[in-house]
Design a protein around this motif. Structure first.
Motif, PDB file in Angstrom:
ATOM      1  N   ASP A 116     -76.958  58.101  24.745  1.00  0.00           N
ATOM      2  CA  ASP A 116     -76.548  59.114  25.717  1.00  0.00           C
ATOM      3  C   ASP A 116     -76.288  58.529  27.104  1.00  0.00           C
ATOM      4  O   ASP A 116     -76.003  59.264  28.042  1.00  0.00           O
ATOM      5  CB  ASP A 116     -77.564  60.258  25.784  1.00  0.00           C
ATOM      6  N   TRP A 117     -76.338  57.209  27.221  1.00  0.00           N
ATOM      7  CA  TRP A 117     -75.890  56.586  28.469  1.00  0.00           C
ATOM      8  C   TRP A 117     -74.373  56.608  28.567  1.00  0.00           C
ATOM      9  O   TRP A 117     -73.830  56.523  29.663  1.00  0.00           O
ATOM     10  CB  TRP A 117     -76.390  55.142  28.562  1.00  0.00           C
ATOM     11  N   SER A 118     -73.662  56.665  27.431  1.00  0.00           N
ATOM     12  CA  SER A 118     -72.205  56.860  27.485  1.00  0.00           C
ATOM     13  C   SER A 118     -71.878  58.124  26.703  1.00  0.00           C
ATOM     14  O   SER A 118     -72.238  59.211  27.136  1.00  0.00           O
ATOM     15  CB  SER A 118     -71.435  55.615  27.025  1.00  0.00           C
ATOM     16  N   ASP A 119     -71.247  58.013  25.546  1.00  0.00           N
ATOM     17  CA  ASP A 119     -70.835  59.241  24.853  1.00  0.00           C
ATOM     18  C   ASP A 119     -71.640  59.510  23.590  1.00  0.00           C
ATOM     19  O   ASP A 119     -71.229  60.309  22.753  1.00  0.00           O
ATOM     20  CB  ASP A 119     -69.341  59.201  24.535  1.00  0.00           C
ATOM     21  N   GLY A 120     -72.786  58.856  23.431  1.00  0.00           N
ATOM     22  CA  GLY A 120     -73.678  59.185  22.334  1.00  0.00           C
ATOM     23  C   GLY A 120     -74.508  60.419  22.651  1.00  0.00           C
ATOM     24  O   GLY A 120     -74.539  60.893  23.784  1.00  0.00           O
ATOM     25  N   GLY A 121     -75.225  60.911  21.646  1.00  0.00           N
ATOM     26  CA  GLY A 121     -75.952  62.156  21.820  1.00  0.00           C
ATOM     27  C   GLY A 121     -77.443  62.021  21.958  1.00  0.00           C
ATOM     28  O   GLY A 121     -78.128  63.024  22.181  1.00  0.00           O
ATOM     29  N   SER A 122     -77.989  60.805  21.828  1.00  0.00           N
ATOM     30  CA  SER A 122     -79.438  60.648  21.830  1.00  0.00           C
ATOM     31  C   SER A 122     -79.875  59.495  22.727  1.00  0.00           C
ATOM     32  O   SER A 122     -79.109  58.567  22.980  1.00  0.00           O
ATOM     33  CB  SER A 122     -79.948  60.399  20.403  1.00  0.00           C
ATOM     34  N   PRO A 123     -81.124  59.546  23.185  1.00  0.00           N
ATOM     35  CA  PRO A 123     -81.640  58.463  24.028  1.00  0.00           C
ATOM     36  C   PRO A 123     -81.700  57.134  23.283  1.00  0.00           C
ATOM     37  O   PRO A 123     -81.733  57.080  22.050  1.00  0.00           O
ATOM     38  CB  PRO A 123     -83.059  58.945  24.388  1.00  0.00           C
ATOM     39  N   ILE A 124     -81.756  56.068  24.046  1.00  0.00           N
ATOM     40  CA  ILE A 124     -81.793  54.720  23.490  1.00  0.00           C
ATOM     41  C   ILE A 124     -82.958  54.566  22.525  1.00  0.00           C
ATOM     42  O   ILE A 124     -82.808  54.019  21.424  1.00  0.00           O
ATOM     43  CB  ILE A 124     -81.902  53.685  24.631  1.00  0.00           C
ATOM     44  N   VAL A 150     -63.919  58.952  30.450  1.00  0.00           N
ATOM     45  CA  VAL A 150     -64.109  60.149  29.638  1.00  0.00           C
ATOM     46  C   VAL A 150     -65.349  60.024  28.762  1.00  0.00           C
ATOM     47  O   VAL A 150     -65.943  61.016  28.361  1.00  0.00           O
ATOM     48  CB  VAL A 150     -62.851  60.427  28.777  1.00  0.00           C
ATOM     49  N   ALA A 151     -65.760  58.784  28.463  1.00  0.00           N
ATOM     50  CA  ALA A 151     -66.957  58.532  27.654  1.00  0.00           C
ATOM     51  C   ALA A 151     -68.130  58.071  28.525  1.00  0.00           C
ATOM     52  O   ALA A 151     -69.094  57.510  28.016  1.00  0.00           O
ATOM     53  CB  ALA A 151     -66.661  57.485  26.586  1.00  0.00           C
ATOM     54  N   HIS A 152     -68.022  58.313  29.848  1.00  0.00           N
ATOM     55  CA  HIS A 152     -69.091  57.943  30.782  1.00  0.00           C
ATOM     56  C   HIS A 152     -69.413  56.454  30.708  1.00  0.00           C
ATOM     57  O   HIS A 152     -70.571  56.043  30.646  1.00  0.00           O
ATOM     58  CB  HIS A 152     -70.357  58.779  30.526  1.00  0.00           C
ATOM     59  N   GLY A 153     -68.362  55.644  30.692  1.00  0.00           N
ATOM     60  CA  GLY A 153     -68.547  54.204  30.601  1.00  0.00           C
ATOM     61  C   GLY A 153     -69.431  53.657  31.709  1.00  0.00           C
ATOM     62  O   GLY A 153     -69.455  54.181  32.831  1.00  0.00           O
ATOM     63  N   LEU A 154     -70.134  52.590  31.421  1.00  0.00           N
ATOM     64  CA  LEU A 154     -71.144  52.042  32.326  1.00  0.00           C
ATOM     65  C   LEU A 154     -70.535  51.068  33.325  1.00  0.00           C
ATOM     66  O   LEU A 154     -69.902  50.077  32.935  1.00  0.00           O
ATOM     67  CB  LEU A 154     -72.242  51.319  31.522  1.00  0.00           C
ATOM     68  N   SER A 155     -70.756  51.346  34.606  1.00  0.00           N
ATOM     69  CA  SER A 155     -70.438  50.374  35.644  1.00  0.00           C
ATOM     70  C   SER A 155     -71.373  49.184  35.495  1.00  0.00           C
ATOM     71  O   SER A 155     -72.366  49.220  34.754  1.00  0.00           O
ATOM     72  CB  SER A 155     -70.623  50.996  37.026  1.00  0.00           C
ATOM     73  N   ALA A 156     -71.083  48.121  36.224  1.00  0.00           N
ATOM     74  CA  ALA A 156     -71.966  46.955  36.178  1.00  0.00           C
ATOM     75  C   ALA A 156     -73.380  47.328  36.598  1.00  0.00           C
ATOM     76  O   ALA A 156     -74.364  46.871  36.000  1.00  0.00           O
ATOM     77  CB  ALA A 156     -71.408  45.843  37.069  1.00  0.00           C
ATOM     78  N   ALA A 157     -73.504  48.191  37.614  1.00  0.00           N
ATOM     79  CA  ALA A 157     -74.833  48.586  38.089  1.00  0.00           C
ATOM     80  C   ALA A 157     -75.581  49.395  37.031  1.00  0.00           C
ATOM     81  O   ALA A 157     -76.785  49.184  36.801  1.00  0.00           O
ATOM     82  CB  ALA A 157     -74.708  49.388  39.377  1.00  0.00           C
ATOM     83  N   ARG A 158     -74.892  50.336  36.373  1.00  0.00           N
ATOM     84  CA  ARG A 158     -75.551  51.132  35.331  1.00  0.00           C
ATOM     85  C   ARG A 158     -75.904  50.263  34.128  1.00  0.00           C
ATOM     86  O   ARG A 158     -76.962  50.432  33.516  1.00  0.00           O
ATOM     87  CB  ARG A 158     -74.667  52.294  34.891  1.00  0.00           C
ATOM     88  N   LEU A 159     -75.018  49.343  33.784  1.00  0.00           N
ATOM     89  CA  LEU A 159     -75.315  48.447  32.671  1.00  0.00           C
ATOM     90  C   LEU A 159     -76.539  47.596  32.988  1.00  0.00           C
ATOM     91  O   LEU A 159     -77.405  47.382  32.115  1.00  0.00           O
ATOM     92  CB  LEU A 159     -74.107  47.559  32.366  1.00  0.00           C
ATOM     93  N   ALA A 160     -76.655  47.121  34.212  1.00  0.00           N
ATOM     94  CA  ALA A 160     -77.825  46.324  34.596  1.00  0.00           C
ATOM     95  C   ALA A 160     -79.103  47.150  34.438  1.00  0.00           C
ATOM     96  O   ALA A 160     -80.129  46.649  33.955  1.00  0.00           O
ATOM     97  CB  ALA A 160     -77.679  45.826  36.027  1.00  0.00           C
ATOM     98  N   ARG A 161     -79.054  48.425  34.819  1.00  0.00           N
ATOM     99  CA  ARG A 161     -80.230  49.290  34.641  1.00  0.00           C
ATOM    100  C   ARG A 161     -80.530  49.497  33.158  1.00  0.00           C
ATOM    101  O   ARG A 161     -81.691  49.534  32.748  1.00  0.00           O
ATOM    102  CB  ARG A 161     -80.008  50.635  35.334  1.00  0.00           C
ATOM    103  N   GLN A 162     -79.478  49.634  32.351  1.00  0.00           N
ATOM    104  CA  GLN A 162     -79.693  49.814  30.921  1.00  0.00           C
ATOM    105  C   GLN A 162     -80.388  48.608  30.306  1.00  0.00           C
ATOM    106  O   GLN A 162     -81.245  48.754  29.422  1.00  0.00           O
ATOM    107  CB  GLN A 162     -78.370  50.076  30.199  1.00  0.00           C
TER     108      GLN A 162
END
Length: 349
Positions: A116-124, A150-162
């Motif tokens: 659910d960080w992008s276009d999935g429906g459930s937490p990691i 449209v799929a809430h793609g991850l910026s570099a900053a969001r990817l780093a948090r992930q």
């Protein structure tokens, strides 16, 4: 599973199993969400409080619990198999497809999944727990890159948090046999570049590169675009190469046009795996392209492209296709041990 059978796994397990079977059968998301939300709502509560509320008929006072989920919880608390679960076990728990059992038994993991960080429906963590329950040794989390807004793609900053979250999940899981791996489904840009910084791509374990835009580009520039992406030193897997849709709620879509021989020869040259995307609405590549990639000597990755935990079981569809075309297990990179996979996927220094 008859309804008179005993249930001793508790209400959260019953709700999760219902959601899994619904997702596996490609039910609409809204039908699944009630069960996932109810399970999440119960987790902070003690067993005694849940049992007391079930006895008093006050479960629906809790956020996220309606009449149907309350009935499931009450049955599970009383040690009965909920009727909804019994019906799904009867109708939806059987094999998804005939064939592919030996290939499926050889798979150790899945290199393409979404949360659910992008276009999935459930937490990691729910994706990781379900992968463990299915017997995976590893799951690569591959949420989308920033251009796919449209799929809430991850910026570099969001990817780093992930990546920090993945570390936390692995720490929680301990040092057992399963590992959640860091990855991305990175967009292939129009010029063949990859839609994420080199620094962030270098922090990942596995990178799936896919075309999601300008799918009707003329064959010559599309071929150049894909060959360039395959030649990028960070690319490990070429995802759903034709972009086609053959069925499903999004309708159908024709394959992109490109010189498949040139693209697959580039995959062989750069040691990039061709994905057999197991989503039933994709069946990508088409049969003739699987045969071509096989004959040219390509590696393969059979991936679920799961956007929900139950869809992780879609691997069965891809395994049946690999068996149909006689692809040897050792040419499928997710039959490899985690150590071998990570060594292969690491960019050349």
């Amino acid at each position: 599973m008859p309804t008179e059978e005993k249930w001793d796994q508790g209400p959260v397990a019953a709700l999760r199993r219902i959601a899994f079977l619904l997702e596996r059968s490609r039910a609409d998301t809204y039908k699944v969400k009630a069960y996932r939300n109810a399970a999440a709502g119960l987790l902070p509560l003690g067993e005694d409080e849940v049992a007391e509320r079930a006895a008093a008929g006050t479960l629906q006072e809790l956020d996220g619990i309606g009449a149907s989920t309350a009935a499931v919880i009450s049955d599970a608390v009383d040690g009965r198999v909920p009727e909804r679960l019994a019906r799904l076990e009867r109708d939806e728990a059987g094999p998804l497809v005939e064939g592919g059992e030996e290939v499926r038994a050889a798979l150790r993991g899945d290199l393409h999944s979404h949360s659910d960080w992008s276009d999935g429906g459930s937490p990691i963590e729910e994706m990781a727990f379900t992968a463990m329950e299915l017997g995976h040794e590893y799951l690569v989390l591959t949420d989308h890159s920033p251009r796919l807004s449209v799929a809430h793609g991850l910026s570099a900053a969001r990817l780093a948090r992930q990546l920090d979250v993945v570390d936390a999940v692995n720490a929680h899981l301990g040092t057992g046999g399963f590992r959640l791996l860091k990855g991305i489904e990175v967009d292939i840009l129009d010029d063949g570049g990859l839609d994420q910084s080199e620094e962030m791509l270098g922090r990942l374990d596995v990178r799936v590169a896919s075309v999601h835009s300008a799918l009707r580009m003329d064959a010559r520039p599309m071929t150049a675009r894909m060959v360039a992406a395959v030649g990028h030193p960070m690319t490990n897997v070429l995802g759903h190469c034709t972009g086609r849709l053959v069925t499903g709620s999004r309708g159908t879509r024709p394959s992109s046009e490109f010189d498949a021989r040139a693209v697959f020869e580039a995959c062989v040259e750069h040691d990039v795996a061709v994905e057999i995307n197991a989503r039933p609405e994709r069946r990508d590549p088409p049969s003739r392209l699987i045969e071509l990639a096989r004959d040219l000597g390509c590696l393969f990755s059979i991936d679920s492209d799961a956007h929900a935990p139950g869809q992780l079981d879609f691997l069965a569809y891809g395994c049946a296709r690999a068996e149909e075309f006689g692809i040897e297990a050792d040419r499928i990179v997710n039959t490899w041990t985690r150590e071998r996979l990570l060594t292969w996927a690491a960019p050349a220094s």
